[in-house]
Design an enzyme around this catalytic site. Structure first.
Site, PDB file in Angstrom:
ATOM      1  N   SER A  11       2.021 -76.797  33.243  1.00  0.00           N
ATOM      2  CA  SER A  11       1.070 -77.925  33.260  1.00  0.00           C
ATOM      3  C   SER A  11       0.611 -78.306  31.849  1.00  0.00           C
ATOM      4  O   SER A  11       0.230 -77.439  31.050  1.00  0.00           O
ATOM      5  CB  SER A  11      -0.154 -77.567  34.106  1.00  0.00           C
ATOM      6  OG  SER A  11      -1.122 -78.587  33.987  1.00  0.00           O
TER       7      SER A  11
ATOM      8  N   ILE B 193       7.813 -92.941  36.288  1.00  0.00           N
ATOM      9  CA  ILE B 193       6.713 -91.970  36.190  1.00  0.00           C
ATOM     10  C   ILE B 193       7.205 -90.596  35.754  1.00  0.00           C
ATOM     11  O   ILE B 193       6.409 -89.700  35.525  1.00  0.00           O
ATOM     12  CB  ILE B 193       5.872 -91.893  37.482  1.00  0.00           C
ATOM     13  CG1 ILE B 193       6.649 -91.280  38.638  1.00  0.00           C
ATOM     14  CG2 ILE B 193       5.346 -93.257  37.858  1.00  0.00           C
ATOM     15  CD1 ILE B 193       5.711 -90.822  39.754  1.00  0.00           C
TER      16      ILE B 193
ATOM     17  N   ASN C 246      13.804 -95.738  49.665  1.00  0.00           N
ATOM     18  CA  ASN C 246      13.869 -94.277  49.523  1.00  0.00           C
ATOM     19  C   ASN C 246      15.126 -93.758  50.194  1.00  0.00           C
ATOM     20  O   ASN C 246      15.573 -94.302  51.203  1.00  0.00           O
ATOM     21  CB  ASN C 246      12.638 -93.634  50.167  1.00  0.00           C
ATOM     22  CG  ASN C 246      12.498 -92.174  49.780  1.00  0.00           C
ATOM     23  OD1 ASN C 246      12.595 -91.831  48.603  1.00  0.00           O
ATOM     24  ND2 ASN C 246      12.283 -91.298  50.746  1.00  0.00           N
TER      25      ASN C 246
ATOM     26  N   GLY D 245      11.551 -94.551  45.739  1.00  0.00           N
ATOM     27  CA  GLY D 245      11.009 -93.241  46.083  1.00  0.00           C
ATOM     28  C   GLY D 245       9.822 -93.402  47.017  1.00  0.00           C
ATOM     29  O   GLY D 245       9.176 -94.463  47.039  1.00  0.00           O
TER      30      GLY D 245
ATOM     31  N   LYS E  90      -1.816 -79.984  46.848  1.00  0.00           N
ATOM     32  CA  LYS E  90      -2.494 -81.281  46.957  1.00  0.00           C
ATOM     33  C   LYS E  90      -2.853 -81.646  48.399  1.00  0.00           C
ATOM     34  O   LYS E  90      -3.906 -82.219  48.644  1.00  0.00           O
ATOM     35  CB  LYS E  90      -1.644 -82.396  46.334  1.00  0.00           C
ATOM     36  CG  LYS E  90      -1.567 -82.324  44.814  1.00  0.00           C
ATOM     37  CD  LYS E  90      -0.768 -83.511  44.288  1.00  0.00           C
ATOM     38  CE  LYS E  90      -0.687 -83.506  42.775  1.00  0.00           C
ATOM     39  NZ  LYS E  90      -0.066 -84.727  42.261  1.00  0.00           N
TER      40      LYS E  90
ATOM     41  N   ASP F  91      -4.300 -90.310  40.612  1.00  0.00           N
ATOM     42  CA  ASP F  91      -2.955 -90.760  40.204  1.00  0.00           C
ATOM     43  C   ASP F  91      -2.841 -92.287  40.278  1.00  0.00           C
ATOM     44  O   ASP F  91      -2.202 -92.909  39.432  1.00  0.00           O
ATOM     45  CB  ASP F  91      -1.877 -90.132  41.090  1.00  0.00           C
ATOM     46  CG  ASP F  91      -1.505 -88.724  40.638  1.00  0.00           C
ATOM     47  OD1 ASP F  91      -1.754 -88.397  39.472  1.00  0.00           O
ATOM     48  OD2 ASP F  91      -0.972 -87.965  41.465  1.00  0.00           O
TER      49      ASP F  91
HETATM   50  P1  NAP Z   1       8.048 -85.562  46.053  1.00  0.00           P
HETATM   51  O1  NAP Z   1       6.891 -85.804  46.949  1.00  0.00           O
HETATM   52  O2  NAP Z   1       8.827 -84.310  46.206  1.00  0.00           O
HETATM   53  O3  NAP Z   1       9.050 -86.830  46.202  1.00  0.00           O
HETATM   54  C1  NAP Z   1      10.284 -86.822  45.529  1.00  0.00           C
HETATM   55  C2  NAP Z   1      10.928 -88.198  45.647  1.00  0.00           C
HETATM   56  O4  NAP Z   1      12.143 -88.196  44.884  1.00  0.00           O
HETATM   57  C3  NAP Z   1      11.306 -88.574  47.076  1.00  0.00           C
HETATM   58  O5  NAP Z   1      11.223 -89.968  47.234  1.00  0.00           O
HETATM   59  C4  NAP Z   1      12.769 -88.105  47.133  1.00  0.00           C
HETATM   60  O6  NAP Z   1      13.523 -88.760  48.135  1.00  0.00           O
HETATM   61  C5  NAP Z   1      13.238 -88.543  45.767  1.00  0.00           C
HETATM   62  N1  NAP Z   1      14.444 -87.831  45.328  1.00  0.00           N
HETATM   63  C6  NAP Z   1      14.535 -86.556  44.863  1.00  0.00           C
HETATM   64  N2  NAP Z   1      15.827 -86.278  44.554  1.00  0.00           N
HETATM   65  C7  NAP Z   1      16.557 -87.389  44.846  1.00  0.00           C
HETATM   66  C8  NAP Z   1      17.931 -87.737  44.759  1.00  0.00           C
HETATM   67  N3  NAP Z   1      18.828 -86.846  44.298  1.00  0.00           N
HETATM   68  N4  NAP Z   1      18.320 -88.978  45.115  1.00  0.00           N
HETATM   69  C9  NAP Z   1      17.413 -89.877  45.586  1.00  0.00           C
HETATM   70  N5  NAP Z   1      16.103 -89.612  45.693  1.00  0.00           N
HETATM   71  C10 NAP Z   1      15.667 -88.381  45.334  1.00  0.00           C
HETATM   72  O7  NAP Z   1       7.609 -85.580  44.522  1.00  0.00           O
HETATM   73  P2  NAP Z   1       6.420 -86.432  43.827  1.00  0.00           P
HETATM   74  O8  NAP Z   1       5.205 -85.579  43.736  1.00  0.00           O
HETATM   75  O9  NAP Z   1       6.343 -87.747  44.485  1.00  0.00           O
HETATM   76  O10 NAP Z   1       6.969 -86.567  42.324  1.00  0.00           O
HETATM   77  C11 NAP Z   1       8.107 -87.370  42.037  1.00  0.00           C
HETATM   78  C12 NAP Z   1       8.314 -87.463  40.517  1.00  0.00           C
HETATM   79  O11 NAP Z   1       7.163 -88.024  39.909  1.00  0.00           O
HETATM   80  C13 NAP Z   1       8.512 -86.114  39.807  1.00  0.00           C
HETATM   81  O12 NAP Z   1       9.508 -86.284  38.846  1.00  0.00           O
HETATM   82  C14 NAP Z   1       7.162 -85.837  39.153  1.00  0.00           C
HETATM   83  O13 NAP Z   1       7.290 -85.064  37.969  1.00  0.00           O
HETATM   84  C15 NAP Z   1       6.721 -87.260  38.809  1.00  0.00           C
HETATM   85  N6  NAP Z   1       5.247 -87.399  38.724  1.00  0.00           N
HETATM   86  C16 NAP Z   1       4.726 -87.909  37.565  1.00  0.00           C
HETATM   87  C17 NAP Z   1       3.350 -88.090  37.455  1.00  0.00           C
HETATM   88  C18 NAP Z   1       2.764 -88.640  36.185  1.00  0.00           C
HETATM   89  O14 NAP Z   1       1.557 -88.490  35.954  1.00  0.00           O
HETATM   90  N7  NAP Z   1       3.550 -89.300  35.361  1.00  0.00           N
HETATM   91  C19 NAP Z   1       2.504 -87.758  38.530  1.00  0.00           C
HETATM   92  C20 NAP Z   1       3.080 -87.254  39.723  1.00  0.00           C
HETATM   93  C21 NAP Z   1       4.469 -87.074  39.788  1.00  0.00           C
HETATM   94  P3  NAP Z   1      13.626 -88.122  49.621  1.00  0.00           P
HETATM   95  O15 NAP Z   1      12.350 -88.506  50.328  1.00  0.00           O
HETATM   96  O16 NAP Z   1      14.829 -88.739  50.207  1.00  0.00           O
HETATM   97  O17 NAP Z   1      13.749 -86.626  49.454  1.00  0.00           O
END
Ligand code: NAP
Length: 279
Positions: free
Chosen positions: A15, A220, A155, A131, A66, A103
């Site tokens: 983190s 993001i 998605n 996504g 969360k 967020d």
């Molecule tokens: P999550 O709930 O696990 O969701 C992951 C998403 O990515 C889902 O839509 C998933 O699709 C998709 N995905 C993963 N692998 C894939 C692939 N090979 N092909 C197509 N789609 C794929 O995770 P999250 O918490 O939403 O986080 C997602 C991303 O955002 C991460 O990289 C995280 O580090 C980033 N993030 C950034 C911030 C920031 O402050 N900048 C904050 C939060 C998160 P499916 O539903 O089909 O599995």
């Protein structure tokens, strides 16, 4: 007395939040700490008990807690209620815990700073959100609050995208994943919320040539800071909005609630986190 806040997760070593809050604590001369706390899922309820008892003023919650925090806190802000997840906890004087989700405002604050607060006007703007995970839900809520006219979600797993339409069936729609390339022509803002493009993951495989020249592209993912998607956007002369700004801005409301000072996202702070990301 030292004021204490936390970031709780499992694992938690990765983190960057302690760097962000540590920077602000030092900049404002606050006698406080912001501590990483590694807590496994089965010990999370007990940890919240310690917070209620006064061990901390509050803190941030990250993976995998969360949704558990959403269920276990005593009160929720309307935004956390809508998003269904809590990333910020504030302990009241009565020991009750309020769960918030920062967020959504974090993403919008960075978008507004990057594109200008008048972009787009209220009731205008079509976003394509790629996504439908936890972060996407927060971003769709943020874009709805920001007043965008329509938000299309694509998605890999269609059902998760469909679930997001319940946030506002009039303005949120689903697009089939394999139709992504055909629909870019009327998109003003494209947002990648998937893990694609992140270090260790393949890039998002999408040609941006169909986007209009005024469109902006946001990612993001912030490790790496310049994802292949953002590099492709810049190459086409499109505005590119990185994921680090969201991470920095989402931290502001928590710091203000725990320590009583509204901090600024400054170029200094950003440079410090970039140095850490690229070390
Ligand atoms: P999550 O709930 O696990 O969701 C992951 C998403 O990515 C889902 O839509 C998933 O699709 C998709 N995905 C993963 N692998 C894939 C692939 N090979 N092909 C197509 N789609 C794929 O995770 P999250 O918490 O939403 O986080 C997602 C991303 O955002 C991460 O990289 C995280 O580090 C980033 N993030 C950034 C911030 C920031 O402050 N900048 C904050 C939060 C998160 P499916 O539903 O089909 O599995």
């Amino acid at each position: 007395m030292t004021l204490r806040a936390f970031v709780v997760g499992h694992p938690i070593a990765h983190s960057r939040s302690p760097l962000i809050h540590g920077h602000w604590l030092a900049a404002h001369g606050v006698d406080g700490t912001y501590e990483r706390v590694d807590v496994a899922a089965d010990a999370f309820a007990e940890f919240l008990g310690q917070v209620r008892a006064g061990a901390y003023l509050g803190g941030n919650v990250t993976i995998p807690h969360k949704e558990a925090a959403f269920r276990m806190v005593d009160r929720l802000t309307p935004r956390a209620q809508r998003i269904g997840a809590v990333n910020t906890i504030v302990r009241g004087a009565d020991g009750q815990l309020t769960g918030d989700n920062t967020d959504a405002p974090g993403f919008i604050a960075h978008l507004d700073r990057s594109l200008g607060a008048d972009w787009p006007g209220r009731g205008e703007g079509r976003a394509l959100v790629i996504g439908a995970g936890g972060a996407a839900r927060a971003i769709v809520v943020g874009l709805l609050e920001r007043g965008l006219a329509s938000i299309t979600v694509a998605n890999r797993t269609r059902e998760r995208a469909r679930a997001l339409t319940e946030l506002d069936p009039e303005r949120v729609r689903v697009l089939d994943w394999d139709r992504l390339p055909d629909t870019l022509g009327d998109v003003d803002l494209l947002v990648n919320t998937t893990a694609l493009g992140m270090k260790g993951h393949p890039p998002l495989d999408l040609q941006l040539s169909g986007l209009p020249a005024h469109a902006a592209v946001a990612d993001i993912v912030y490790a790496p800071l310049e994802t292949p998607l953002l590099a492709a956007a810049r190459e086409k002369g499109l505005a590119a909005v990185d994921g680090l700004g969201m991470l920095l801005h989402q931290a502001v409301p928590g710091f203000e609630a725990w320590f009583g000072i509204r901090p600024e996202v400054t170029p200094d702070l950003r440079a410090r986190i970039v140095a850490d990301l690229t070390a």
